[in-house]
Scaffold this active site. Sequence first.
Site: not given
Length: 175
Positions: A44, A103, A131, A159, A165
Amino acid sequence: MDSQTRLHRLFTRAEIESAVNRLASEITGDYRDKNPLIIGILKGSFVFLADLVRKLDFPLEIEFVRLSSYGSGRQTSGKVKVVQGLRAAVRDRHVLVAEDIVDTGITVAYLLDYLKKKKAASLRLCALTDKPSRRRVPVTIDYLGLTVPDKFLVGYGLDSDEKYRNLPDICYLEE
Ligand code: 5GP
Ligand code: MG
């Protein structure tokens, strides 16, 4: 992906660029003379890292680790898998980990813990997005780009089942 899933833009490429510019100037202030080892977490972070390092005009080195906690679903499995480990020596280096999104925090906490044992001279985290609403493990983000809501994000490296992406904007998917 069924045909009911819709893509909404959360941050434009211009908003992302100004966040990356700000991060680059903070990082330059702290690392200009340190020849840092910047470790990107694949897959990522590859777009973010590529943009970030081109704004850092001083000597540095780049490494990647590939970690996975997801499988193909959208919920973290809670277990981190090392798909491709680190090759560079970390001992006595100034290490900066670059992540696309924090996250639950499980992935990055695992990597930071692993790196801590390798006796780096210093260890910090740079994350493009955070997040915080979903955090399960405490994580200190030393350089943060953008705080994001509890949505499933795609684009700019992120993604959904390997798709999206390549989107230049950060978007979220909603049924
Ligand atoms: P954590 O371990 O902090 O729960 O999750 C970290 C990894 O999960 C991130 O590096 C990213 O690969 C993935 N992830 C977390 N949130 C999202 C999201 O909203 N969209 C996408 N595409 N991946 C996410
Ligand atoms: Mg990731």
